[in-house]
Design an enzyme around this catalytic site. Structure first.
Site, PDB file in Angstrom:
ATOM      1  N   LYS A 102     -15.803 -14.660 -31.352  1.00  0.00           N
ATOM      2  CA  LYS A 102     -16.520 -13.923 -30.295  1.00  0.00           C
ATOM      3  C   LYS A 102     -17.376 -14.933 -29.535  1.00  0.00           C
ATOM      4  O   LYS A 102     -17.954 -15.841 -30.144  1.00  0.00           O
ATOM      5  CB  LYS A 102     -17.400 -12.843 -30.953  1.00  0.00           C
ATOM      6  CG  LYS A 102     -18.123 -11.927 -29.948  1.00  0.00           C
ATOM      7  CD  LYS A 102     -18.910 -10.821 -30.662  1.00  0.00           C
ATOM      8  CE  LYS A 102     -19.605  -9.872 -29.702  1.00  0.00           C
ATOM      9  NZ  LYS A 102     -20.337  -8.796 -30.399  1.00  0.00           N
ATOM     10  N   SER A 147     -19.612  -3.999 -28.729  1.00  0.00           N
ATOM     11  CA  SER A 147     -19.526  -5.119 -27.814  1.00  0.00           C
ATOM     12  C   SER A 147     -18.429  -6.114 -28.143  1.00  0.00           C
ATOM     13  O   SER A 147     -18.065  -6.914 -27.303  1.00  0.00           O
ATOM     14  CB  SER A 147     -20.859  -5.863 -27.797  1.00  0.00           C
ATOM     15  OG  SER A 147     -21.104  -6.485 -29.053  1.00  0.00           O
ATOM     16  N   SER A 205     -21.159  -2.735 -33.070  1.00  0.00           N
ATOM     17  CA  SER A 205     -20.317  -3.589 -32.231  1.00  0.00           C
ATOM     18  C   SER A 205     -19.097  -4.188 -32.918  1.00  0.00           C
ATOM     19  O   SER A 205     -18.240  -4.757 -32.248  1.00  0.00           O
ATOM     20  CB  SER A 205     -21.153  -4.721 -31.628  1.00  0.00           C
ATOM     21  OG  SER A 205     -21.916  -4.237 -30.551  1.00  0.00           O
TER      22      SER A 205
END
Lengths: 96, 479, 489
Positions: C81, C156, C180
């Site tokens: 990420k 997210s 997330s």
């Protein structure tokens, strides 16, 4: 809890955020809604309850041994800087 | 109207750790710009603080030294504000739960009376970097080497009533932190500095007046001047019918005045909250015992012991314990010259102090070491030389570093204690000055001094003064 | 030997294929890089694809395997990420603010996985500064759901989830502050684990809300999650909130059967807001557990209904302070021609941050400001204590808690962007675990209107092994986790 334009402008100033004119109205509404939603917290009876600042209760701060372990890497670190001169970060004049 | 001044000090002492409070950067003064600013000090995205154990130990030792309660649990908080020398946009400090609680220090006023100054709290925090304003048109340059240097902020009660008292308190704290070895006390480099909260009120009033906070005072002289200027300024305002504004002011040493700080005009809202990157700091009994056991003898205790054990006046004991090094020097001399602590004290506070002062040297840099001074004091004590001659010997020692004995031998300064030799010298003087002798014998006692002087001169000052006195009286009185 | 294409195999299968030299890491890496590049126009799952560096790392991994110096993950390609700092590689956090930011250091998670031999393929797209539940707040544009590109992938960690769901990489790192990891896992039909707060180092993970953020993993199966978590977890002296506790062998613990497991069904999670079809799938999943010998128990978390308001005080408060360092001085976006210092700050931040980030910074600034601190911030901290105590009490009676991950399956792009509160309510079931700091995972448990839905399991502190074993037992009985959108097969 309702907020007006000047509340939003004050908060934005404290947070050092420029807002476009057309953004302000949106934030008046959405921040007001968020604060209203957050107002549900008033329903909870919290007398005598300790505020919880950290999810792992009972743990305490670890202490580092006092040793200088870092080297001078300012040239590398300053590659991300928008403006430097002679190893110094440059900003518009600070007025004291 | 008579006015009373009310002063509280916030002293910032940089802790003498090797590395910063939350990072492994060195804390050496004077490094190249940003050479000692690591990712943590720069507030880079993703980095986290880890607390330096030595900083905690130092803060706790200060707390113990001022008789304060040490919080078993204290909390680091973020003080949020934007400033270029504050890389993260917040300073990690302690707010509601500081590590050191209430304590106190005693100061001695000019008239000799003692006064107790309350210490509200002392907390750990990180220093900010430096903004440099010279050399760049319309711009400032930021050096973050100092950012993250550990500080303790020592907050006093508003207990001081004059600039003199404030200085006495500040000097006391300065002495203490150096005794504890937790701060080098170097004010020029900013290691020890203070903010002064100053207000005035009508004498007898029990309410505080509106205060101004004077920021970043880094010399005792500036503190005194800034406070005195500020007191006068506030009294002038009040007597002119005006009102003092609560504000932050800056002392300008060139102009000798304080002025309002524009950057701080705006009401601050620091939005303190507990730093979620750090856990509560726990001080356990065992840690406390360890720090307590490692505490050195503190200035007040040392002064009391000097007065008691060495028979010194409170004043002399105070002077000799003003720094740990000076006290150590003195005790070294005393140990080497058994039985003469007062004489040793006179020499350390007299000739030695004057010479250090004249040449602008610290005690550690003295040209005459404790063993050498002890050698000199021993020669006075055993009557080898007189105190007067000793001053000349000291001068010579200071100048070329030789021992007292070498100088005494080389210059032939050994005192004459042989009675017959002194008598011979007196006889010669009496023979050379028949007129004065007659006058003396006819009642002009004042001429005794003349004969002392002449005999001393004849012996190049080496006659033992007490013996000379006694023998001369006898001889002049006549057979 | 099956002829299954490389991309359809899981992390564990790839690791063993590499170890047995069935294929090389370079071969595998080149194959997945090709898929990532090809998928980018449709899914926009990546911010950066670091092909050259990946192939170089893969070649090194092959060398290590050849010379017998390989670890269990040597040569396995993964995606990080873009919230994790990667040395020498652009690290944007999904923000214009860090559009040109090249990190000079590796996050501990990145360093640990590098040390374990993994090959980084690139950096996954994400909601800006991890603030969002649909991956629509990214400066680099929204990520699309591989099951239906008109739908959001959740957020997210939407990029990480989409990459795994479309089998562009076998696993991805992710972070979870309020859901997330779990919510995108549910919305894309994969497995996602948010570990106990303090289990994985936060050093080098760009902070959103420090007391809630935790790094975790996304992969097709619990088995793959176990493998990756084992390599990235552990004590880190550079993170004061990292817990000094040994990392168990998660893979070995997978074999623990579900028999005798006491599963608490959280009453409050079925009360309202939950899609009826979604609930039907969950009930079917519970039946699977019963069949495996687990016991279902009804439990109540009386204060968990206040999770969302609590979170929307605590998280913005911390974020308003954490994001103050982005001031245009040392790194990040700086506005053109600042008039003065104030203008530099305001315009750099005003331009560098997107609308949702600004909203949260302002909310946080407000709740911490003089006069409001007690009413909002302290109050929320007290309610957080109550919610946390609810979990502690529940775990006195059950081993794990079960419920939905998300109230609905994936929703259309743009459906909730105009109303932040509606968006915030996506995390209604996930936030509690962050407030309490307990581990939680989401596993696929069915489909509603051709979109995957997730089952959430929550355990007490440091019960990751138990959660993974429970998830693994379910995945041995079902194949929801093995389903792949047809176009990405």
């Amino acid at each position: 809890m309702s907020l007006n334009r000047s509340d939003i402008e004050n908060i934005a100033h404290l947070a050092r955020l420029s807002l476009r004119e057309d953004e302000v109205a949106g934030y008046v509404e959405t921040l007001g809604n968020i604060l209203a939603m957050v107002g549900q917290l008033d329903r909870a009876e919290t007398g005598g309850i300790e505020p919880m600042a950290h999810p792992l209760a009972g743990l305490t701060q670890r202490l580092r041994v006092d040793e200088a372990t870092e080297n001078d890497r300012h040239a590398l670190y300053q590659q991300n800087a928008p403006q430097v001169e002679s190893g110094l970060y440059v900003v518009p004049k600070v007025i004291e | 109207m008579n006015w009373e001044t009310v002063i509280g000090l916030e002293i910032h002492a940089q802790l003498a750790t090797r590395s910063k409070i939350f990072s492994g950067s060195a804390t050496t003064y004077g490094a190249a710009p940003n050479a000692q600013a690591s990712l943590v000090d720069l507030g880079y995205p993703g980095v986290l603080p880890v607390l330096n154990g030595a900083a905690v130990r130092m803060a706790v030792s200060f707390g113990l030294a001022v008789g304060a309660q040490i919080a078993p649990r204290s909390v680091f908080a973020r003080k949020n504000y934007f400033y270029p020398d504050l890389p993260k946009g917040y300073q990690i400090s302690q707010y509601e739960l500081p590590v050191v609680g209430k304590g106190s220090l005693d100061i001695v006023l000019e008239d000799g009376t003692k006064k107790r100054v309350g210490i509200t709290r002392a907390h750990l925090e990180e220093d900010a970097g430096k903004s440099l304003h010279e050399g760049l048109a319309g711009a400032s340059a930021i050096d973050l080497n100092r950012a993250g240097t550990p500080l303790i902020e020592i907050v006093s009660e508003p207990d001081m009533r004059s600039a003199k008292e404030a200085i006495a308190y500040m000097k006391k704290v300065h002495t203490l932190v150096r005794y504890l070895g937790i701060c080098d006390g170097n004010m020029q480099e900013g290691s020890f500095r203070c903010d002064a909260n100053v207000s005035v009120r009508p004498l007898g009033s029990d309410r505080f007046g509106t205060r101004a906070e004077i920021k970043n005072l880094n010399s005792f002289r500036f503190v005194e001047k800034a406070i005195n200027y500020e007191v006068t300024r506030q009294i002038d305002i009040l007597e002119g019918g005006g009102k003092v504004v609560q504000e932050t002011r800056l002392y300008d040493p060139d102009k000798g005045e304080t002025r309002s700080m524009r950057s701080k005009e705006e009401a601050n809202d620091y939005r303190y909250f507990p730093d979620p990157d750090l856990l509560p700091l726990s001080i356990e009994a065992r840690f406390l015992d360890e720090v307590r056991a490692a505490l050195p003898e503190l200035p007040d205790a040392k002064a009391a012991r000097f007065a008691r054990d060495y028979g010194l006046s409170e004043y002399d004991a105070g002077v000799l314990t003003a720094s740990r090094e000076l006290a150590g020097y003195y005790e070294d001399v005393v140990k080497r010259v058994a039985g003469e602590p007062k004489l040793a004290a006179n020499w350390v506070t007299g000739e030695l102090a004057a010479s250090l002062n004249r040449d602008n040297l610290e005690i550690g840099e003295s040209r005459v070491g404790p063993a050498q001074l002890a050698g000199l004091v021993s020669r006075i004590a055993d009557d080898t030389i007189s105190g007067k001659i000793a001053k000349d010997v000291f001068e010579a020692m200071w100048a070329d570093g030789r021992d007292a004995d070498a100088i005494i031998e080389a210059k032939g300064l050994r005192q004459i204690t042989d009675s017959s030799a002194i008598e011979r010298a007196i006889d010669e003087v009496m023979a050379k000055n028949p007129g004065q002798l007659a006058e003396y014998r006819s009642g002009k006692d004042k001429l005794f001094g003349f004969f002392i002087g002449q005999t001393m001169k004849a012996t190049q000052g080496k006659a033992n003064p007490a013996q000379l006195n006694e023998l001369l009286k006898k001889k002049l009185a006549g057979p | 030997m099956s002829a299954a294409p490389l991309h359809s195999r899981g992390l564990a299968a790839l690791a063993s294929g590499l170890a047995q030299r069935e294929f090389s890491s370079v071969e595998l890496t080149r194959h997945l890089l090709g898929r990532l590049e090809a998928a980018q126009p449709q899914l926009n799952a990546m911010v950066s694809i670091t092909g050259e560096a990946a192939l170089a790392a893969a070649a090194r991994a092959d060398g290590a395997i050849a010379s017998g110096r390989a670890g269990p993950l040597t040569g396995v390609p993964i995606v990080h990420k873009d919230i994790f700092c990667t040395e020498g590689v652009r690290t944007t956090c999904g923000s214009r603010m860090l559009d040109n930011f090249v990190s000079p250091y590796d996050a501990t998670v990145v360093a640990n996985l590098k040390a374990a031999g993994t090959v980084m393929l690139g950096k996954a797209n994400m909601d800006e500064f991890a603030m969002g539940s649909s991956n629509e707040t990214s400066w680099f544009g929204p990520v699309k759901n591989p099951w239906n590109t008109a739908m959001v992938p959740g957020g997210s960690s939407g990029g990480s989830a989409a990459v795994v769901a479309a089998r562009l990489a076998p696993a991805a790192t992710a972070t979870d502050t309020g859901g997330s990891i779990r919510q995108p896992a549910a919305l894309t039909g994969i497995t996602g684990l948010k570990p106990t707060y303090g289990r994985v180092s936060r050093y080098g993970m760009i902070a959103f809300a420090s007391s809630l953020d935790q790094a975790g993993v996304l992969a097709a199966s619990a088995e793959d999650c176990a493998l990756l978590l084992g390599a990235m977890a552990g004590f880190d002296p550079r993170d004061s909130t990292s817990v000094d506790q040994p990392v168990p062998d998660y893979a070995a613990a997978l074999a623990t059967p579900a028999k005798g497991l006491r599963i608490g069904l959280v009453k409050e999670f079925f009360d309202q807001g939950l899609d009826a079809e979604n609930e039907r799938q969950l009930r079917a999943a519970f039946a699977v557990y019963e069949k495996l010998g687990a016991t279902l128990v009804d439990v109540s978390l009386p204060n968990v209904g206040l999770s969302v308001p609590t979170y929307y005080v605590v998280a913005p408060a911390e974020c308003s302070s954490n994001l103050a360092r982005f001031d245009g001085v040392r790194f990040g976006h700086r506005c053109d021609q600042p008039r003065d210092l104030l203008d530099l700050y305001k315009r750099s931040r005003g331009e560098g941050f997107g609308a949702e980030v600004k909203r949260r910074i302002m909310t946080g600034t407000y709740v911490l400001s003089a006069g409001y601190y007690d009413a909002y911030y302290l109050k929320a901290q007290r309610v957080r204590q109550l919610i946390s105590a609810d979990f502690v009490r529940a775990f006195e009676h059950v081993d794990v808690l079960a419920g939905p991950t998300s109230p609905t399956p994936a929703f259309p792009l743009g459906a909730k962007t105009s109303d932040p509160i509606t968006m915030y309510l996506n995390d209604i079931y996930t936030i509690g675990a962050n407030l309490a700091g307990v581990p939680a995972l989401s596993i696929p448990c069915g489909f509603v209107h051709d979109l995957p839905v997730g089952l959430q399991l929550v355990g007490p502190h440091f019960s990751e092994a138990k959660l993974l074993a429970a998830a693994h037992a379910f995945q041995q009985e079902t194949d929801w986790h093995a389903r792949v959108p047809a176009v990405w097969q």
